[in-house]
Design a protein around this motif. Structure first.
Motif, PDB file in Angstrom:
ATOM      1  N   SER A  20       0.704  -1.200  -0.064  1.00 35.00           N
ATOM      2  CA  SER A  20       0.147  -0.011   0.015  1.00 35.00           C
ATOM      3  C   SER A  20       0.879   1.292  -0.026  1.00 35.00           C
ATOM      4  O   SER A  20       0.432   2.419   0.125  1.00 35.00           O
ATOM      5  N   LEU A  21       2.185   1.132  -0.179  1.00 30.89           N
ATOM      6  CA  LEU A  21       3.000   2.361  -0.139  1.00 30.89           C
ATOM      7  C   LEU A  21       2.541   3.432  -0.997  1.00 30.89           C
ATOM      8  O   LEU A  21       2.792   4.607  -0.829  1.00 30.89           O
ATOM      9  N   THR A  22       2.099   3.070  -2.288  1.00 28.16           N
ATOM     10  CA  THR A  22       1.549   4.044  -3.082  1.00 28.16           C
ATOM     11  C   THR A  22       0.422   5.181  -2.852  1.00 28.16           C
ATOM     12  O   THR A  22       0.627   6.331  -3.158  1.00 28.16           O
ATOM     13  N   ALA A  23      -0.076   4.787  -1.612  1.00 29.22           N
ATOM     14  CA  ALA A  23      -1.116   5.599  -1.141  1.00 29.22           C
ATOM     15  C   ALA A  23      -0.633   6.791  -0.523  1.00 29.22           C
ATOM     16  O   ALA A  23      -1.117   7.784  -0.839  1.00 29.22           O
ATOM     17  N   VAL A 395      12.177   8.589  -4.980  1.00 21.08           N
ATOM     18  CA  VAL A 395      11.117   8.488  -5.827  1.00 21.08           C
ATOM     19  C   VAL A 395       9.790   8.370  -4.936  1.00 21.08           C
ATOM     20  O   VAL A 395       9.812   7.457  -4.156  1.00 21.08           O
ATOM     21  N   ALA A 396       8.737   9.230  -5.210  1.00 24.67           N
ATOM     22  CA  ALA A 396       7.539   8.907  -4.378  1.00 24.67           C
ATOM     23  C   ALA A 396       6.902   7.723  -4.837  1.00 24.67           C
ATOM     24  O   ALA A 396       6.315   7.177  -3.881  1.00 24.67           O
ATOM     25  N   GLU A 397       7.036   7.434  -6.075  1.00 26.55           N
ATOM     26  CA  GLU A 397       6.265   6.060  -6.207  1.00 26.55           C
ATOM     27  C   GLU A 397       7.501   4.953  -6.008  1.00 26.55           C
ATOM     28  O   GLU A 397       7.696   4.004  -6.845  1.00 26.55           O
ATOM     29  N   TYR A 398       7.931   4.899  -4.978  1.00 28.07           N
ATOM     30  CA  TYR A 398       9.125   3.998  -4.609  1.00 28.07           C
ATOM     31  C   TYR A 398       8.459   2.570  -4.646  1.00 28.07           C
ATOM     32  O   TYR A 398       9.382   1.845  -5.031  1.00 28.07           O
ATOM     33  N   SER A 399       7.280   2.420  -4.177  1.00 29.66           N
ATOM     34  CA  SER A 399       6.640   1.087  -4.202  1.00 29.66           C
ATOM     35  C   SER A 399       6.968   0.483  -5.787  1.00 29.66           C
ATOM     36  O   SER A 399       7.125  -0.765  -5.810  1.00 29.66           O
ATOM     37  N   GLN A 400       6.409   1.178  -6.757  1.00 35.43           N
ATOM     38  CA  GLN A 400       6.380   0.672  -7.941  1.00 35.43           C
ATOM     39  C   GLN A 400       7.805   0.385  -8.484  1.00 35.43           C
ATOM     40  O   GLN A 400       7.878  -0.657  -9.296  1.00 35.43           O
ATOM     41  N   VAL A 401       8.818   1.252  -7.987  1.00 37.23           N
ATOM     42  CA  VAL A 401      10.259   1.326  -8.547  1.00 37.23           C
ATOM     43  C   VAL A 401      10.811  -0.151  -8.059  1.00 37.23           C
ATOM     44  O   VAL A 401      11.343  -0.884  -8.820  1.00 37.23           O
ATOM     45  N   SER A 402      10.396  -0.244  -6.734  1.00 34.52           N
ATOM     46  CA  SER A 402      11.194  -1.544  -5.991  1.00 34.52           C
ATOM     47  C   SER A 402      10.443  -2.624  -6.593  1.00 34.52           C
ATOM     48  O   SER A 402      11.344  -3.777  -6.873  1.00 34.52           O
ATOM     49  N   GLN A 403       9.188  -2.631  -6.787  1.00 36.35           N
ATOM     50  CA  GLN A 403       8.563  -3.887  -7.460  1.00 36.35           C
ATOM     51  C   GLN A 403       9.158  -4.318  -8.937  1.00 36.35           C
ATOM     52  O   GLN A 403       9.316  -5.139  -9.303  1.00 36.35           O
ATOM     53  N   GLY A 404       9.552  -2.974  -9.751  1.00 34.79           N
ATOM     54  CA  GLY A 404      10.027  -3.250 -10.912  1.00 34.79           C
ATOM     55  C   GLY A 404      11.376  -3.799 -10.991  1.00 34.79           C
ATOM     56  O   GLY A 404      11.914  -4.479 -11.750  1.00 34.79           O
ATOM     57  N   VAL A 405      12.179  -3.511  -9.766  1.00 31.37           N
ATOM     58  CA  VAL A 405      13.341  -3.907  -9.624  1.00 31.37           C
ATOM     59  C   VAL A 405      13.434  -5.597  -9.216  1.00 31.37           C
ATOM     60  O   VAL A 405      13.952  -6.425 -10.033  1.00 31.37           O
ATOM     61  N   TYR A 406      12.738  -5.913  -8.064  1.00 29.18           N
ATOM     62  CA  TYR A 406      12.793  -7.189  -7.564  1.00 29.18           C
ATOM     63  C   TYR A 406      12.128  -8.017  -8.327  1.00 29.18           C
ATOM     64  O   TYR A 406      12.388  -9.195  -8.499  1.00 29.18           O
ATOM     65  N   GLY A 407      11.084  -7.730  -9.261  1.00 33.56           N
ATOM     66  CA  GLY A 407      10.440  -8.836  -9.833  1.00 33.56           C
ATOM     67  C   GLY A 407      11.122  -9.117 -10.998  1.00 33.56           C
ATOM     68  O   GLY A 407      11.010 -10.126 -11.368  1.00 33.56           O
TER      69      GLY A 407
END
Length: 439
Positions: A20-23, A395-407
């Motif tokens: 839920s970090l994007t919230a 990056v404020a959208e860190y959740s998406q960035v991290s998911q883009g990395v680890y996935g």
């Protein structure tokens, strides 16, 4: 960390990423509040989860010392949820609703940009002098900035280290490796000699921990996930290709088990403490775990060192920073007292208490360099020379960035795609996430 295997919000440093970090970065219209400073007096509330040993509450020790040094200010401690999801949700709901029920609060190291964009934290850079920010260990403040403003102060940190079997290296007449190439070759020598089953263990499951591990390898190769401003993806590069190819090579060579792509902190540590791995990348707490006779088959045989780098690079490798920061509620009515508290609890006196009684790596460079502090924990001595980098928390959208990395990195490590294809896919996801950073 957030932090991983301990289950609660503790001092480990890199916890499971919250879905839920994007919230917290969704309110692009939120404006940072610049509250009047006011007098350094009155009563403030510190909203904080417990950290340090469970046998003692170092927060109360810190409050007592602060009130003695600042008799005009009283601090009320309010217990924050131990569950990271619940804690973040509570903060977001209360602050976005205008609540001033607490003044200063603990927060994760990956929250600055997200909370800054959503207006959930009072910018501190204009309220504390530039000399103050220079007291911290190099690299710690880098991840605290959003749109040119520092959103938090480093409360305590966590680092990653290379743990190794002293006894095995001695038997094979091998020095402690300082490059990743040496880690691989030394591991293969130990395996060939029948001294150990596997050479290397780490956190390569498809989760936040892999973002940490990969970021370190990328930095060692001269690359990064995003640029300094957090406005451009830089993951699809020759340096990233080198880092990811090396990581995959540890698996295909048999140095790392194939199951490493499912390992989080606990699994990676268990492989090491059961005597099945020669090297381990993990956080500070792993040293005491590995040397606990009750929990480890290799107690007393463990060494700790800085993470290696790639051959041709100077010094040793990078460690991603974990830990927690101090944030100020933008609706607080006691900003003068808040700043006094933030400044004191990140002072050498308080940081020494944090290290010696709380067992946390201090954020103030002079404290970490103190021989008395270093003597308290072998990890502190090594941490004093660590090279630190932050995850892309600018990056404020860190959740998406991290998911883009680890996935995508996990897919390459598992062999379902090539490193080149994985980085291209990651670049696409990260580019979309950073396109609106700061807007």
């Amino acid at each position: 960390m957030p932090t991983f295997p301990r289950g609660a919000i503790t001092a480990v440093g890199c916890a499971v990423l919250l879905a839920s970090l994007t919230a917290c970065g969704s309110s692009s219209s939120a404006k940072p509040i610049s509250a009047p400073v006011g007098p350094a007096s009155g009563t403030i509330t510190w909203y904080a989860n417990q950290f340090g040993p469970t046998s003692t509450d170092v927060r109360k020790t810190l409050i007592a010392a602060f009130e003695k040094a600042n008799p005009k200010i009283k601090v009320k401690l309010e217990q924050a949820p131990s569950d990271s999801d619940a804690y973040r949700s509570t903060l977001t709901t209360q602050i976005s609703g205008g609540s001033s029920s607490f003044d200063v609060y603990n927060g994760d190291v990956v929250w600055p940009a997200q909370f800054g964009k959503a207006g959930l934290a009072e910018p501190l850079s204009g309220k504390l002098p530039s000399s103050y920010w220079k007291t911290f260990s190099p690299g710690l403040v880098d991840g605290l900035t959003y749109k040119g403003k520092i959103m938090a102060a480093p409360l305590f940190t966590d680092n990653a280290f290379l743990y190794y079997r002293k006894d095995l290296l001695a038997k094979a007449h091998l020095p402690v490796p300082t490059t990743w190439e040496q880690v691989q070759s030394d591991a293969q020598k130990l395996q060939k000699a029948g001294l150990v089953k596997y050479g290397y263990s780490a956190q390569w499951d498809s989760y936040e921990g892999l973002t940490c591990d990969y970021s370190e390898f990328a930095a060692d190769a001269g690359g990064s996930v995003v640029n300094t401003a957090g406005t451009k993806s830089e993951i699809d590069s020759a340096a990233s290709q080198k880092a990811l190819t090396y990581m995959r090579g540890l698996i295909t060579s048999g140095v790392a088990p194939r199951a490493i792509t499912t390992f989080q902190e606990q699994q990676s540590e268990q492989l090491f403490t059961s005597g099945q791995s020669a090297f381990l990348r993990n956080w500070t707490y792993a040293y005491s775990d590995a040397n606990s006779p009750a929990a480890s088959k290799v107690a007393g045989k463990i060494g700790i060192a800085n993470l290696p780098t790639f051959a041709g690079q100077s010094g040793h490798g990078y460690s991603v920073t974990g830990g927690w920061n101090l944030y100020v509620n933008p609706h607080s009515k006691h900003l003068g007292a808040d700043l006094a508290f933030v400044k004191w609890i990140t002072s050498p006196a308080a940081q020494k208490i944090m290290a010696l009684k709380g067992g946390e790596i201090p954020t103030v460079s002079s404290v970490l360099q103190d021989p008395g502090v270093q003597a308290a924990n072998p990890a502190f001595r090594v941490a004093a020379s660590n090279k630190l980098i932050s995850r892309p928390s600018q990056v404020a959208e860190y959740s998406q960035v991290s998911q883009g990395v680890y996935g995508n990195v996990n897919a390459a490590l598992s062999g379902s795609t090539s490193p080149k294809s994985a980085l291209a896919a990651a670049n696409k996801t990260i580019s979309a996430a950073v396109s609106n950073n700061g807007l």
